[in-house]
Structure formats: structure tokens, C-alpha cells
Design a protein around this motif. Structure first.
Motif, mmCIF file in Angstrom:
data_model
loop_
_atom_site.group_PDB
_atom_site.id
_atom_site.type_symbol
_atom_site.label_atom_id
_atom_site.label_comp_id
_atom_site.label_asym_id
_atom_site.label_seq_id
_atom_site.Cartn_x
_atom_site.Cartn_y
_atom_site.Cartn_z
ATOM 1 N N ALA A 127 0.836 -1.208 0.000
ATOM 2 C CA ALA A 127 0.000 0.000 0.000
ATOM 3 C C ALA A 127 0.872 1.260 0.000
ATOM 4 C CB ALA A 127 -0.941 -0.001 1.198
ATOM 5 N N ILE A 128 1.924 1.251 0.779
ATOM 6 C CA ILE A 128 2.842 2.392 0.812
ATOM 7 C C ILE A 128 3.557 2.526 -0.529
ATOM 8 C CG2 ILE A 128 4.978 3.277 1.846
ATOM 9 C CD1 ILE A 128 3.951 1.946 4.506
ATOM 10 N N ALA A 129 4.050 1.416 -1.077
ATOM 11 C CA ALA A 129 4.772 1.453 -2.352
ATOM 12 C C ALA A 129 3.888 2.012 -3.465
ATOM 13 C CB ALA A 129 5.272 0.055 -2.716
ATOM 14 N N ILE A 130 2.619 1.628 -3.477
ATOM 15 C CA ILE A 130 1.699 2.118 -4.510
ATOM 16 C C ILE A 130 1.563 3.631 -4.445
ATOM 17 C CG2 ILE A 130 -0.745 2.133 -5.185
ATOM 18 C CD1 ILE A 130 -0.717 -0.934 -4.558
ATOM 19 N N THR A 131 1.547 4.189 -3.229
ATOM 20 C CA THR A 131 1.411 5.647 -3.111
ATOM 21 C C THR A 131 2.647 6.382 -3.583
ATOM 22 O OG1 THR A 131 2.217 5.802 -0.822
ATOM 23 C CG2 THR A 131 -0.165 5.403 -1.143
ATOM 24 N N LEU B 89 2.013 -3.727 -8.849
ATOM 25 C CA LEU B 89 1.935 -3.677 -7.387
ATOM 26 C C LEU B 89 0.511 -3.913 -6.899
ATOM 27 C CD1 LEU B 89 4.354 -0.714 -6.549
ATOM 28 C CD2 LEU B 89 4.818 -3.176 -6.457
ATOM 29 N N GLN B 90 -0.475 -3.375 -7.621
ATOM 30 C CA GLN B 90 -1.874 -3.602 -7.232
ATOM 31 C C GLN B 90 -2.235 -5.085 -7.362
ATOM 32 O OE1 GLN B 90 -3.733 -0.682 -9.806
ATOM 33 N NE2 GLN B 90 -4.104 0.672 -8.062
ATOM 34 N N LYS B 91 -1.771 -5.730 -8.409
ATOM 35 C CA LYS B 91 -2.022 -7.166 -8.597
ATOM 36 C C LYS B 91 -1.401 -7.951 -7.445
ATOM 37 C CE LYS B 91 0.494 -9.872 -11.013
ATOM 38 N NZ LYS B 91 1.227 -10.942 -11.538
ATOM 39 N N GLN B 92 -0.139 -7.630 -7.126
ATOM 40 C CA GLN B 92 0.538 -8.334 -6.049
ATOM 41 C C GLN B 92 -0.090 -8.021 -4.693
ATOM 42 O OE1 GLN B 92 4.756 -7.607 -6.482
ATOM 43 N NE2 GLN B 92 4.871 -8.844 -8.354
#
Length: 163
Positions: free
Chosen positions: A102-106, A117-120
Motif C-alpha cells: 500500500a505504501i509502495a503504490i502511493t 503492485l496492485q495485482k501483487q
């Protein structure tokens, strides 16, 4: 007006945070203690020993607050320590991974990377749900019974300290 009333027990939300901290640190303390004998590098072994000592101290201090939890009449829990440890290890990994994704996506500006990243993240959320369900259906994570949950935390933390 300065209202700092001292309550006789912890609030529910801080009790749950206390549970999360104790469960997380207990699981890693057990893992560190199991791994430490296999570490050959003296500097790394010293880091592990420092982490073990720090976690033991943390747990001893945190356990002092369990009598202040807003619960009564704690009951016993079924024993299957190895399965409980491995399942909790997986659950804690998945929970931490969900937070990290969640942090990485932001922080992601590249659309293809964001999609990956959303898939993972979704796969990791499913893993978390599966690990939780495994534990819950076997009585290893009594999430709807605060009394039993906290009793389990105390038992596990004390076992980790004695390991």
C-alpha cells in the motif's frame, strides 16, 4: 479545562494495539531464537542476540499492561504451538506485506509498475485472508473473543521469553 482522568483499565483500541505489538514481537522473538544458533557471522549473531534481548525486555514490559485490559474470565486455549507459530508467522508476513505494498503504490508514478503492485497487493490480501481463516477455524486466532486473544498473547509471549 484539562481532563486527564485516570481510568482503571485500558481503552479497547489501545488493548488491540497492545495485542498486535505483543503478537508481532512474540513471533519474531521465537524465530530469532530458533535461527540464532545457525548464524555463523559473529557480528550478525551479536545483532540477533541484541534483538532477542530487546524483544524479551519489550514483552516483559508490555505484559505488565495485560491485567489492565477491559476483559474478565479468561479461558484456556487449545495447544498446537508449532502450527500456531508457523501460521502466525505467515499471517504477520502477509499483514506487513499488505502495508508495504500500500505504501509502495502511493510512491509509484509508473503506470505499469502501479498495476503490477496492485495485482501483487491483491494476491497478498488473499494470502492474509487465507492464513487468518486457517488460524481462526482451528482456534489459533480467536479474533472475536478478546479474553481468549489476550490470554493467548500472554501464553505465547511467556513461551517466547523462556525459549
Amino acid at each position: 479545562m484539562n481532563d486527564h482522568k485516570q481510568h482503571a483499565h485500558l481503552a479497547w483500541h489501545e488493548t488491540m494495539e497492545l495485542h498486535e505489538l505483543v503478537a508481532f514481537q512474540t513471533n519474531y522473538l521465537m524465530g530469532f531464537k530458533m535461527n540464532a544458533p545457525h548464524i555463523k557471522n559473529p557480528e550478525l549473531k551479536e545483532l540477533y542476540m541484541n534483538a532477542i534481548q530487546g524483544l524479551e525486555q519489550n514483552l516483559k514490559e508490555l505484559l505488565n499492561y495485560f491485567p489492565l485490559a477491559p476483559v474478565t474470565g479468561m479461558r484456556a486455549m487449545p495447544d498446537d504451538d508449532a502450527t500456531a507459530f508457523y501460521a502466525a508467522h505467515l499471517l504477520i508476513f502477509a499483514k506487513t506485506a499488505v502495508r508495504n505494498y500500500a505504501i509502495a503504490i502511493t510512491e509509484t508514478a509508473t503506470p505499469n509498475l502501479r498495476q503490477l503492485l496492485q495485482k501483487q497487493l491483491n494476491q497478498t490480501i488473499k494470502l492474509h485472508g487465507d492464513a487468518y481463516q486457517f488460524m481462526y477455524t482451528r482456534g489459533l486466532y480467536p479474533s472475536y473473543d478478546l479474553n481468549l486473544l489476550l490470554k493467548n498473547d500472554q501464553k505465547n509471549a511467556n513461551s517466547a521469553i523462556k525459549l
